[in-house]
Design a protein around this motif. Structure first.
Motif, PDB file in Angstrom:
ATOM      1  N   ALA A  95       0.842  -1.188   0.000  1.00 15.25           N
ATOM      2  CA  ALA A  95       0.000   0.000   0.000  1.00 15.25           C
ATOM      3  C   ALA A  95       0.880   1.242   0.000  1.00 15.25           C
ATOM      4  CB  ALA A  95      -0.907   0.001   1.221  1.00 15.25           C
ATOM      5  N   PRO A  96       0.732   2.127  -0.970  1.00 13.57           N
ATOM      6  CA  PRO A  96       1.628   3.290  -1.042  1.00 13.57           C
ATOM      7  C   PRO A  96       1.354   4.301   0.068  1.00 13.57           C
ATOM      8  CG  PRO A  96      -0.036   3.384  -2.768  1.00 13.57           C
ATOM      9  CD  PRO A  96      -0.191   2.060  -2.109  1.00 13.57           C
ATOM     10  N   ALA A  97       2.403   4.797   0.673  1.00 12.69           N
ATOM     11  CA  ALA A  97       2.289   5.872   1.659  1.00 12.69           C
ATOM     12  C   ALA A  97       2.284   7.212   0.932  1.00 12.69           C
ATOM     13  CB  ALA A  97       3.440   5.805   2.653  1.00 12.69           C
ATOM     14  N   ALA A  98       1.517   8.141   1.435  1.00 17.45           N
ATOM     15  CA  ALA A  98       1.447   9.468   0.816  1.00 17.45           C
ATOM     16  C   ALA A  98       2.696  10.268   1.144  1.00 17.45           C
ATOM     17  CB  ALA A  98       0.203  10.202   1.296  1.00 17.45           C
ATOM     18  N   GLU A  99       3.242  10.906   0.137  1.00 13.06           N
ATOM     19  CA  GLU A  99       4.431  11.740   0.350  1.00 13.06           C
ATOM     20  C   GLU A  99       4.067  13.174   0.699  1.00 13.06           C
ATOM     21  OE1 GLU A  99       6.838  11.364  -3.110  1.00 13.06           O
ATOM     22  OE2 GLU A  99       7.240   9.223  -2.814  1.00 13.06           O
ATOM     23  N   GLY A 100       2.791  13.481   0.632  1.00 13.17           N
ATOM     24  CA  GLY A 100       2.317  14.821   0.941  1.00 13.17           C
ATOM     25  C   GLY A 100       0.815  14.859   0.781  1.00 13.17           C
ATOM     26  N   VAL A 111      -6.826  12.018   5.670  1.00 12.33           N
ATOM     27  CA  VAL A 111      -5.619  11.355   6.156  1.00 12.33           C
ATOM     28  C   VAL A 111      -4.368  12.129   5.772  1.00 12.33           C
ATOM     29  CG1 VAL A 111      -4.231   9.244   5.941  1.00 12.33           C
ATOM     30  CG2 VAL A 111      -6.713   9.089   6.223  1.00 12.33           C
ATOM     31  N   THR A 112      -4.365  12.754   4.598  1.00  4.19           N
ATOM     32  CA  THR A 112      -3.164  13.438   4.108  1.00  4.19           C
ATOM     33  C   THR A 112      -3.235  14.960   4.213  1.00  4.19           C
ATOM     34  OG1 THR A 112      -3.939  13.650   1.807  1.00  4.19           O
ATOM     35  CG2 THR A 112      -2.865  11.565   2.430  1.00  4.19           C
ATOM     36  N   GLY A 152      -9.030  18.040   3.568  1.00  5.43           N
ATOM     37  CA  GLY A 152      -8.509  17.797   4.900  1.00  5.43           C
ATOM     38  C   GLY A 152      -8.012  19.076   5.531  1.00  5.43           C
ATOM     39  N   THR A 153      -8.155  19.177   6.833  1.00  4.74           N
ATOM     40  CA  THR A 153      -7.758  20.392   7.555  1.00  4.74           C
ATOM     41  C   THR A 153      -6.514  20.182   8.412  1.00  4.74           C
ATOM     42  OG1 THR A 153      -9.246  19.797   9.371  1.00  4.74           O
ATOM     43  CG2 THR A 153     -10.131  21.218   7.634  1.00  4.74           C
ATOM     44  N   GLY A 154      -5.945  18.976   8.331  1.00  4.53           N
ATOM     45  CA  GLY A 154      -4.762  18.689   9.129  1.00  4.53           C
ATOM     46  C   GLY A 154      -5.071  18.050  10.461  1.00  4.53           C
ATOM     47  N   VAL A 155      -6.367  17.944  10.785  1.00  5.18           N
ATOM     48  CA  VAL A 155      -6.769  17.258  12.017  1.00  5.18           C
ATOM     49  C   VAL A 155      -7.853  16.238  11.681  1.00  5.18           C
ATOM     50  CG1 VAL A 155      -6.195  19.186  13.539  1.00  5.18           C
ATOM     51  CG2 VAL A 155      -8.491  19.021  12.564  1.00  5.18           C
TER      52      VAL A 155
END
Length: 426
Positions: A10-15, A253-254, A297-300
């Motif tokens: 499963a690829p992890a997000a780089e940003g 999530v990202t 996403g809002t970072g939380v």
């Protein structure tokens, strides 16, 4: 049965993810339209149909009963015809096929044998088989109320009043209602027992029956469908909104932004509950006719308490988002998903615990307490939504290896390609 494949990293997000996604058609709408078209004297055309294992099994079931189904990409044509026997129906692991087709098969004159994947033989069928027996249909199942069984049709079903407990699945109600217009007296169906889950799917069944020309009355735990001919015509299938869960969740999530195109303003699909649920978990949600539904996403990510009885197919992805939140979550109203493609509650607890998480089953759901997670093998139990859940978690937890990703073929065969493309374009 889904063919096993090597684990998928499963690829992890780089940003932050930034993507616009177009999803194939709704499985629930495609399969209901196929059944209704099989009853229509002039057949019907489906545009935007989903081509997946579940819908191909449904089309194969109709063909096995002598009803022609022609496929041209996402445009499918159901030819006029009457169900015929003898026949054999492979249900795979599809609840739609095992519960929608038997009432149709009861209109054939002769035996129709039903079977499916090994786990399909544990999924609840007893209330539906009992209701068909009450309507005069002879069924051989050795008293188990499960697959495999053989239904012996006589060319007609008298119809009438039946009582069943549909607390294990709304499909037990939908299966009878979809074929009720072709029964001599129609059907008056009464549910007795704990609440029926997935109410939006029942609303979808009723709406589509009415669109096909059926007379349907509804009350508190009662449905009446009058006998009468159904019309064919064209069914326009909406995108599958439940399959949007992991893509929109990726925005939370990202801390990114994801838009799902062609999202209907009004719909009976349970996936539309994502608007409220993801907003409560910290996302900013907007809709427009031109763009579709957008989640930013809002970072939380906030933990929530939510009754998912109307949209239980979202539970697995939401559980992964909850595992990354800033506070615990409690999901209720989903005891019935223990009888889905796998015991989904046990599976979620087992996999989150394996990766260092803190998840606990309750009598009707889950409690998830966020804690640091690690990578590792994520078992999917031949369940398509476990693959999608694992991918969601993998965005934030590097090193997750997803077992048997091919099982997504049940409802979204192109999932891993769509997922990888979403990340490559971000």
């Amino acid at each position: 049965m889904t063919t096993s494949t090597a684990p998928w990293a499963a690829p992890a997000a780089e940003g932050p993810v930034s993507a616009v996604v177009e999803l194939p058609g709704s499985k629930s709408m495609t399969n209901r339209a196929l059944i209704l078209a099989a009853h229509a004297r002039e057949g019907a055309v489906l545009t935007g149909a989903l081509r997946s294992r579940d819908t191909l099994l449904m089309a194969a079931a109709l063909r096995g009963l002598g009803i022609g189904v022609e496929e041209d990409g996402t445009t499918w044509r159901v030819l006029p015809g009457e169900p015929a026997a003898p026949a054999a129906v492979d249900c795979g692991l599809s609840g739609n096929v095992m519960r929608f087709v038997p009432p149709l098969a009861a209109l054939a004159d002769g035996p129709v044998a039903f079977d499916g994947d090994p786990h399909a033989r544990t999924r609840p069928m007893g209330p539906l088989l009992g209701a068909l027996r009450d309507l005069g249909v002879r069924i051989e199942d050795d008293g188990r109320g499960l697959l495999p069984f053989t239904l012996h049709g006589t060319g007609a079903v008298a119809g009438g009043t039946v009582v069943l407990d549909a607390s294990s699945s709304s499909q037990l109600v939908s299966g009878l209602l979809l074929s009720a217009p072709s029964f001599g007296k129609g059907v008056e169906l009464r549910h007795e027992g704990p609440p029926v889950p997935s109410a939006p799917h029942l609303e979808m069944t009723v709406r589509m029956l009415r669109e096909a020309g059926a007379e349907v009355e509804t009350g508190q735990d009662v449905w009446r469908v009058a006998p009468g001919a159904l019309r064919g015509g064209e069914w326009r299938i909406e995108p599958d909104l439940s399959n949007a869960a992991q893509f929109l969740a990726a925005a939370l999530v990202t801390g990114g932004e994801v838009t799902v195109r062609h999202w209907p303003e009004h719909t009976t699909q349970p996936g539309d509950r994502l608007r409220d649920l993801l907003a409560r978990m910290g996302g900013e949600v907007s809709w427009s006719a031109e763009r579709g539904l957008t989640v930013r996403g809002t970072g939380v990510i906030h933990g929530i308490e939510a009754d998912l009885s109307a949209c239980s197919e979202l539970a697995q992805v939401l559980a992964m988002v909850a595992a990354l939140a800033d506070s615990p979550s409690r999901f209720t109203g989903i005891a019935h998903i223990r009888g889905h493609e796998t015991d989904r509650l046990a599976a979620l607890v087992a996999e989150l615990t394996r990766l260092g998480g803190d998840a606990e089953e309750t009598p009707d759901g889950l409690v998830i307490r966020p804690r640091p997670l690690r990578g590792g093998l994520f078992h999917t139990y031949d369940d398509h939504r476990m693959v999608m859940a694992a991918a969601t978690l993998g965005l934030a937890v590097p090193g997750i290896e997803v077992e048997n990703p091919a099982t997504v073929g049940k409802t979204l065969p192109t999932f891993t390609e769509l997922w990888t493309r979403m990340l490559e374009r971000s």
